[in-house]
Design an enzyme around this catalytic site. Structure first.
Site, PDB file in Angstrom:
ATOM      1  N   LYS A 147     -34.745  32.850 -16.745  1.00  0.00           N
ATOM      2  CA  LYS A 147     -35.640  31.829 -16.163  1.00  0.00           C
ATOM      3  C   LYS A 147     -36.525  31.208 -17.230  1.00  0.00           C
ATOM      4  O   LYS A 147     -36.859  30.023 -17.150  1.00  0.00           O
ATOM      5  CB  LYS A 147     -36.486  32.421 -15.023  1.00  0.00           C
ATOM      6  CG  LYS A 147     -35.608  32.939 -13.877  1.00  0.00           C
ATOM      7  CD  LYS A 147     -36.128  32.604 -12.501  1.00  0.00           C
ATOM      8  CE  LYS A 147     -35.204  33.173 -11.448  1.00  0.00           C
ATOM      9  NZ  LYS A 147     -34.716  32.304 -10.440  1.00  0.00           N
ATOM     10  N   LYS A 164     -24.309  32.299 -11.419  1.00  0.00           N
ATOM     11  CA  LYS A 164     -24.632  32.777 -10.066  1.00  0.00           C
ATOM     12  C   LYS A 164     -25.080  31.642  -9.146  1.00  0.00           C
ATOM     13  O   LYS A 164     -25.772  30.727  -9.584  1.00  0.00           O
ATOM     14  CB  LYS A 164     -25.773  33.797 -10.211  1.00  0.00           C
ATOM     15  CG  LYS A 164     -26.194  34.474  -8.934  1.00  0.00           C
ATOM     16  CD  LYS A 164     -27.381  35.400  -9.150  1.00  0.00           C
ATOM     17  CE  LYS A 164     -28.709  34.702  -8.963  1.00  0.00           C
ATOM     18  NZ  LYS A 164     -29.471  35.012  -7.795  1.00  0.00           N
ATOM     19  N   LYS A 204     -30.607  30.067  -4.985  1.00  0.00           N
ATOM     20  CA  LYS A 204     -31.161  29.089  -4.057  1.00  0.00           C
ATOM     21  C   LYS A 204     -32.024  28.070  -4.773  1.00  0.00           C
ATOM     22  O   LYS A 204     -32.158  26.952  -4.335  1.00  0.00           O
ATOM     23  CB  LYS A 204     -31.866  29.750  -2.882  1.00  0.00           C
ATOM     24  CG  LYS A 204     -33.089  30.562  -3.198  1.00  0.00           C
ATOM     25  CD  LYS A 204     -33.714  31.042  -1.899  1.00  0.00           C
ATOM     26  CE  LYS A 204     -33.802  32.538  -1.833  1.00  0.00           C
ATOM     27  NZ  LYS A 204     -34.618  33.118  -2.886  1.00  0.00           N
TER      28      LYS A 204
HETATM   29  P1  ATP Z   1     -33.702  32.022  -7.072  1.00  0.00           P
HETATM   30  O1  ATP Z   1     -32.539  31.103  -7.316  1.00  0.00           O
HETATM   31  O2  ATP Z   1     -34.953  31.317  -6.654  1.00  0.00           O
HETATM   32  O3  ATP Z   1     -33.956  32.978  -8.207  1.00  0.00           O
HETATM   33  P2  ATP Z   1     -32.042  33.726  -5.450  1.00  0.00           P
HETATM   34  O4  ATP Z   1     -31.128  32.950  -4.586  1.00  0.00           O
HETATM   35  O5  ATP Z   1     -31.503  34.403  -6.665  1.00  0.00           O
HETATM   36  O6  ATP Z   1     -33.349  32.881  -5.810  1.00  0.00           O
HETATM   37  P3  ATP Z   1     -33.587  35.931  -4.410  1.00  0.00           P
HETATM   38  O7  ATP Z   1     -34.718  35.738  -3.503  1.00  0.00           O
HETATM   39  O8  ATP Z   1     -33.943  36.181  -5.828  1.00  0.00           O
HETATM   40  O9  ATP Z   1     -32.603  34.712  -4.389  1.00  0.00           O
HETATM   41  O10 ATP Z   1     -32.596  37.034  -3.889  1.00  0.00           O
HETATM   42  C1  ATP Z   1     -32.622  37.652  -2.648  1.00  0.00           C
HETATM   43  C2  ATP Z   1     -31.503  38.676  -2.609  1.00  0.00           C
HETATM   44  O11 ATP Z   1     -30.235  38.024  -2.611  1.00  0.00           O
HETATM   45  C3  ATP Z   1     -31.495  39.627  -3.810  1.00  0.00           C
HETATM   46  O12 ATP Z   1     -31.128  40.910  -3.369  1.00  0.00           O
HETATM   47  C4  ATP Z   1     -30.440  39.046  -4.702  1.00  0.00           C
HETATM   48  O13 ATP Z   1     -29.841  40.006  -5.542  1.00  0.00           O
HETATM   49  C5  ATP Z   1     -29.447  38.514  -3.681  1.00  0.00           C
HETATM   50  N1  ATP Z   1     -28.690  37.396  -4.234  1.00  0.00           N
HETATM   51  C6  ATP Z   1     -29.202  36.227  -4.677  1.00  0.00           C
HETATM   52  N2  ATP Z   1     -28.229  35.401  -5.103  1.00  0.00           N
HETATM   53  C7  ATP Z   1     -27.064  36.080  -4.937  1.00  0.00           C
HETATM   54  C8  ATP Z   1     -25.698  35.765  -5.201  1.00  0.00           C
HETATM   55  N3  ATP Z   1     -25.356  34.602  -5.724  1.00  0.00           N
HETATM   56  N4  ATP Z   1     -24.757  36.686  -4.902  1.00  0.00           N
HETATM   57  C9  ATP Z   1     -25.093  37.862  -4.356  1.00  0.00           C
HETATM   58  N5  ATP Z   1     -26.369  38.233  -4.091  1.00  0.00           N
HETATM   59  C10 ATP Z   1     -27.343  37.355  -4.371  1.00  0.00           C
END
Ligand code: ATP
Ligand code: LTN
Length: 338
Positions: free
Chosen positions: A117, A199, A202
């Site tokens: 990040k 990955k 969101k």
């Molecule tokens: P950001 O993009 O803002 O960092 P994020 O989508 O990675 O957000 P988080 O709130 O950080 O979401 O994650 C919530 C949960 O979803 C965590 O347990 C994370 O490991 C899981 N997760 C997030 N993205 C993925 C993905 N692409 N595949 C599988 N698990 C995911």
């Protein structure tokens, strides 16, 4: 069902940085739902964690409530789980201060999420982004959680949490449970549909690379059908980078149906990517339809959502205070009972 007091404790959270994606669903929320029956489960929206990147206040409030609505919409029963907002329970940030005093700068500098990040062009590298994993450790240790269901990217943060807990226990005597991550065997890292080597996030993925649980069905279908694949035509699961796109789609397919990867490969033998993507698009749309409907209905019933949140925070607060007061006593802070 087993007596709640004898049950192992589960805690997890998601930060309201954007719309929940099918990555969040497959990597984390599907396990939240499975685990609710046999454990004492706490699921929160990590709104304080979201502040590590700039947020528009009105939107943050909306997204936070929307995630609670999506928790319920995917099948989390508010009667069975403590569903709450991180900032509603005092103790998360307080414990974070104490644990921060036990955490090395070197350990925090090694965290992959921080490195990713903070290396983005134009990144806002604030102290919160750096100490983020300490707050996450507090979320987990504040409830003495045994297990933490997360996607693969959060494994390192849970490992750091274990190290911090062991350090505390060693210095001040046994206090914290050493938590373990629960990571799905497949689907722990769903990839961006346009860039299948990174990955699906969101907030990190572009719109066409991600699918939100509450996206419009026409858009969902379009995004799956235009997902990046390779120049081949065989629907097979392979670890090569070239096949990353089709591998990701196969992973999504197997996780949203009761079919194994070999079964899916067999079904599509001799058929092209077009057929496969069209079917997958229908599967995703049908999976998300009831989630979006339930979410929209709940967002029109804010009184109900507030009652769920009040109840969740009140239960969580009682549990949190027990652990926090013990920690305060152990580290030598004077207690007069509050
Ligand atoms: P950001 O993009 O803002 O960092 P994020 O989508 O990675 O957000 P988080 O709130 O950080 O979401 O994650 C919530 C949960 O979803 C965590 O347990 C994370 O490991 C899981 N997760 C997030 N993205 C993925 C993905 N692409 N595949 C599988 N698990 C995911
Ligand atoms: N850091 C996590 C979200 C999160 C979390 C937690 C997950 C905040 N607190 C406690 C599990 C347990 C993330 O970025 N996905």
């Amino acid at each position: 069902m087993e007596d709640k007091a004898a049950q192992k404790i589960i805690l997890s959270g998601i930060k309201p940085t954007g719309q929940l994606t099918i990555g969040n669903l497959i990597g984390a929320m599907n396990n939240f739902v499975k685990l609710q029956h046999d454990y004492d489960t706490l699921y929160m929206v990590a709104d304080l964690h979201a502040l590590t990147v700039p947020q528009e206040p009105k939107e943050l409030r909306h997204k936070t409530l929307s995630i609670i609505a999506q928790y319920i919409a995917v099948g989390l029963d508010p009667e069975k789980n403590d569903l709450f907002i991180q900032s509603h329970v005092t103790g998360h940030t307080e414990l974070s201060w104490i644990l921060g005093c036990l955490t090395g700068l070197g350990d925090l500098s090694r965290m992959t999420q921080f490195k990713d990040k903070s290396s983005k062009p134009g990144a806002n590298i604030n102290a919160g982004l750096f100490t983020y994993p300490v707050l996450m450790a507090s979320d987990i240790l504040l409830y003495n959680a045994d297990y933490v269901p997360v996607g693969e990217d959060q494994k390192q943060h849970v490992e750091l949490t274990r190290d911090i807990a062991m350090k505390f226990n060693f210095r001040y005597s046994d206090t914290f449970t050493i938590p373990e991550p629960i990571i799905p065997k497949t689907g722990a890292r769903i990839m961006d549909l346009q860039n299948p080597l990174s990955k699906m996030g969101k907030s990190d993925s572009g719109e066409s690379g991600r699918i939100a649980l509450i996206d419009d069905p026409v858009m969902v279908s379009k995004r799956i059908r235009s997902a990046v694949t390779d120049s081949g035509s065989e629907i097979i699961y392979s670890d090569s980078d070239e096949k990353a796109g089709i591998r990701n789609l196969l992973t999504i397919y197997t996780n949203l149906t009761d079919k194994s990867v070999p079964e899916i490969e067999k079904m599509y033998e001799g058929r092209g990517y077009g057929d496969f993507k069209k079917d997958l698009a229908d599967i995703v749309v049908e999976k998300l339809r009831p989630i979006k409907e339930k979410h929209d209905e709940l967002m029109n019933n804010k009184d109900y959502l507030e009652s769920v949140l009040k109840n969740g925070a009140s239960n969580a607060q009682k549990k949190a205070w027990k652990v926090l007061s013990k920690v305060y006593r152990k580290v030598g802070l004077v207690q007069t009972g509050r």
